[in-house]
Scaffold this motif. Structure first.
Motif, PDB file in Angstrom:
ATOM      1  N   SER A  32       0.831  -1.200   0.000  1.00  0.00           N
ATOM      2  CA  SER A  32       0.000   0.000   0.000  1.00  0.00           C
ATOM      3  C   SER A  32       0.869   1.255   0.000  1.00  0.00           C
ATOM      4  CB  SER A  32      -0.919   0.003   1.221  1.00  0.00           C
ATOM      5  OG  SER A  32      -1.699   1.163   1.239  1.00  0.00           O
ATOM      6  N   CYS A  33       1.853   1.273   0.875  1.00  0.00           N
ATOM      7  CA  CYS A  33       2.782   2.388   0.968  1.00  0.00           C
ATOM      8  C   CYS A  33       4.146   1.908   0.489  1.00  0.00           C
ATOM      9  CB  CYS A  33       2.877   2.872   2.411  1.00  0.00           C
ATOM     10  SG  CYS A  33       4.253   3.987   2.753  1.00  0.00           S
ATOM     11  N   MET A  34       4.764   2.695  -0.402  1.00  0.00           N
ATOM     12  CA  MET A  34       6.129   2.384  -0.822  1.00  0.00           C
ATOM     13  C   MET A  34       6.998   3.619  -0.595  1.00  0.00           C
ATOM     14  SD  MET A  34       5.769  -0.087  -4.116  1.00  0.00           S
ATOM     15  CE  MET A  34       7.348  -0.873  -3.743  1.00  0.00           C
ATOM     16  N   ALA A  35       8.276   3.388  -0.374  1.00  0.00           N
ATOM     17  CA  ALA A  35       9.143   4.494   0.007  1.00  0.00           C
ATOM     18  C   ALA A  35      10.576   4.254  -0.430  1.00  0.00           C
ATOM     19  CB  ALA A  35       9.101   4.673   1.526  1.00  0.00           C
ATOM     20  N   TRP A  36      11.312   5.327  -0.453  1.00  0.00           N
ATOM     21  CA  TRP A  36      12.757   5.281  -0.640  1.00  0.00           C
ATOM     22  C   TRP A  36      13.428   5.807   0.620  1.00  0.00           C
ATOM     23  CZ3 TRP A  36      15.097   2.729  -4.440  1.00  0.00           C
ATOM     24  CH2 TRP A  36      14.394   2.495  -5.631  1.00  0.00           C
ATOM     25  N   PHE A  37      14.423   5.087   1.059  1.00  0.00           N
ATOM     26  CA  PHE A  37      15.265   5.499   2.163  1.00  0.00           C
ATOM     27  C   PHE A  37      16.704   5.567   1.655  1.00  0.00           C
ATOM     28  CE2 PHE A  37      12.704   5.287   6.049  1.00  0.00           C
ATOM     29  CZ  PHE A  37      11.564   4.654   5.577  1.00  0.00           C
ATOM     30  N   LYS A  43      25.972   6.961   9.085  1.00  0.00           N
ATOM     31  CA  LYS A  43      24.777   7.697   9.472  1.00  0.00           C
ATOM     32  C   LYS A  43      23.572   6.762   9.544  1.00  0.00           C
ATOM     33  CE  LYS A  43      26.183  12.209   7.701  1.00  0.00           C
ATOM     34  NZ  LYS A  43      25.774  13.391   6.891  1.00  0.00           N
ATOM     35  N   GLU A  44      22.524   7.251  10.174  1.00  0.00           N
ATOM     36  CA  GLU A  44      21.300   6.465  10.277  1.00  0.00           C
ATOM     37  C   GLU A  44      20.530   6.482   8.953  1.00  0.00           C
ATOM     38  OE1 GLU A  44      20.322   7.047  15.050  1.00  0.00           O
ATOM     39  OE2 GLU A  44      18.936   7.821  13.532  1.00  0.00           O
ATOM     40  N   ARG A  45      19.719   5.461   8.779  1.00  0.00           N
ATOM     41  CA  ARG A  45      18.869   5.401   7.596  1.00  0.00           C
ATOM     42  C   ARG A  45      17.806   6.490   7.698  1.00  0.00           C
ATOM     43  NH1 ARG A  45      17.329  -0.445   5.316  1.00  0.00           N
ATOM     44  NH2 ARG A  45      19.564  -0.546   5.721  1.00  0.00           N
ATOM     45  N   GLU A  46      17.612   7.236   6.615  1.00  0.00           N
ATOM     46  CA  GLU A  46      16.644   8.328   6.628  1.00  0.00           C
ATOM     47  C   GLU A  46      15.653   8.202   5.473  1.00  0.00           C
ATOM     48  OE1 GLU A  46      18.383  12.173   6.018  1.00  0.00           O
ATOM     49  OE2 GLU A  46      19.378  11.593   4.168  1.00  0.00           O
ATOM     50  N   GLY A  47      14.441   8.652   5.726  1.00  0.00           N
ATOM     51  CA  GLY A  47      13.416   8.625   4.703  1.00  0.00           C
ATOM     52  C   GLY A  47      13.649   9.709   3.667  1.00  0.00           C
ATOM     53  N   SER A  58       5.099  12.263  -0.328  1.00  0.00           N
ATOM     54  CA  SER A  58       5.749  13.118   0.657  1.00  0.00           C
ATOM     55  C   SER A  58       7.245  13.056   0.426  1.00  0.00           C
ATOM     56  CB  SER A  58       5.435  12.657   2.085  1.00  0.00           C
ATOM     57  OG  SER A  58       4.077  12.797   2.381  1.00  0.00           O
ATOM     58  N   TYR A  59       7.933  14.158   0.753  1.00  0.00           N
ATOM     59  CA  TYR A  59       9.370  14.239   0.532  1.00  0.00           C
ATOM     60  C   TYR A  59      10.077  14.800   1.755  1.00  0.00           C
ATOM     61  CZ  TYR A  59       8.231  13.637  -4.418  1.00  0.00           C
ATOM     62  OH  TYR A  59       7.770  13.150  -5.614  1.00  0.00           O
ATOM     63  N   ALA A  60      11.303  14.346   1.948  1.00  0.00           N
ATOM     64  CA  ALA A  60      12.163  14.976   2.937  1.00  0.00           C
ATOM     65  C   ALA A  60      12.528  16.363   2.435  1.00  0.00           C
ATOM     66  CB  ALA A  60      13.421  14.138   3.144  1.00  0.00           C
ATOM     67  N   GLY A 103       0.979   8.194   4.839  1.00  0.00           N
ATOM     68  CA  GLY A 103       0.638   9.344   5.666  1.00  0.00           C
ATOM     69  C   GLY A 103       1.804  10.262   5.925  1.00  0.00           C
ATOM     70  N   GLY A 104       2.792  10.316   5.033  1.00  0.00           N
ATOM     71  CA  GLY A 104       3.943  11.191   5.225  1.00  0.00           C
ATOM     72  C   GLY A 104       5.227  10.400   5.330  1.00  0.00           C
ATOM     73  N   ILE A 105       6.305  11.095   5.718  1.00  0.00           N
ATOM     74  CA  ILE A 105       7.604  10.430   5.916  1.00  0.00           C
ATOM     75  C   ILE A 105       7.551   9.722   7.265  1.00  0.00           C
ATOM     76  CG2 ILE A 105      10.075  10.761   6.235  1.00  0.00           C
ATOM     77  CD1 ILE A 105       9.241  11.291   3.398  1.00  0.00           C
ATOM     78  N   ILE A 106       7.760   8.433   7.256  1.00  0.00           N
ATOM     79  CA  ILE A 106       7.662   7.629   8.478  1.00  0.00           C
ATOM     80  C   ILE A 106       8.952   6.835   8.670  1.00  0.00           C
ATOM     81  CG2 ILE A 106       5.154   7.488   8.632  1.00  0.00           C
ATOM     82  CD1 ILE A 106       5.197   4.985   7.004  1.00  0.00           C
ATOM     83  N   PRO A 107       9.245   6.434   9.901  1.00  0.00           N
ATOM     84  CA  PRO A 107      10.552   5.825  10.193  1.00  0.00           C
ATOM     85  C   PRO A 107      10.721   4.422   9.604  1.00  0.00           C
ATOM     86  CG  PRO A 107       9.173   5.818  12.134  1.00  0.00           C
ATOM     87  CD  PRO A 107       8.458   6.640  11.115  1.00  0.00           C
ATOM     88  N   PRO A 108      11.961   3.971   9.460  1.00  0.00           N
ATOM     89  CA  PRO A 108      12.233   2.656   8.876  1.00  0.00           C
ATOM     90  C   PRO A 108      11.532   1.504   9.589  1.00  0.00           C
ATOM     91  CG  PRO A 108      14.252   3.925   9.057  1.00  0.00           C
ATOM     92  CD  PRO A 108      13.188   4.705   9.761  1.00  0.00           C
TER      93      PRO A 108
END
Length: 124
Positions: A32-37, A43-47, A58-60, A103-108
């Motif tokens: 349903s939701c797909m994303a790029w990190f 460094k930590e993984r970021e959206g 949604s974008y960083a 629903g926006g940028i969400i954590p890994p």
């Protein structure tokens, strides 16, 4: 289960462009939701960007106006068009999916499935 295979990374000079792809297979109705990190060395993984099945995105802040996320639901493929690349965009890029909407940028930790990653290197 969902399998994600991302590709399209490479080395470019600052100001250049790349297009990443992520092919989904298996129970794709779970995407349903797909994303790029992305994750830079040390460094930590970021959206970077998210997209719902209805096309909501949604974008960083760091990539707004330069990157564009899209998906082809018929082909079960996710894309990330990256323009005006900067050295600070250098990182391993991962696609991810989850069964619930974004629903926006969400954590890994909110994502169930991950691609293996594709390296993007931007030189100055």
């Amino acid at each position: 289960q969902v399998q994600l295979v991302d590709s399209g990374g490479g080395s470019v000079q600052a100001g250049g462009s790349l297009r990443l792809s992520c092919a989904a297979s298996g129970y794709t109705y779970l995407t349903s939701c797909m994303a790029w990190f992305r994750q830079a060395l040390g460094k930590e993984r970021e959206g970077v960007a998210t997209i719902d099945r209805d096309g909501s995105t949604s974008y960083a802040d760091s990539v707004k106006g330069r990157f564009s996320i899209s998906r082809d639901n018929a082909k079960n493929t996710l894309y990330l068009q990256m323009n005006s690349l900067k050295p600070e965009d250098t990182a391993m890029y991962f696609c991810a999916s989850r069964t619930r909407s974004c629903g926006g940028i969400i954590p890994p930790r909110a994502f169930n499935y991950w691609g293996q990653g594709t390296q993007v290197t931007v030189s100055s």
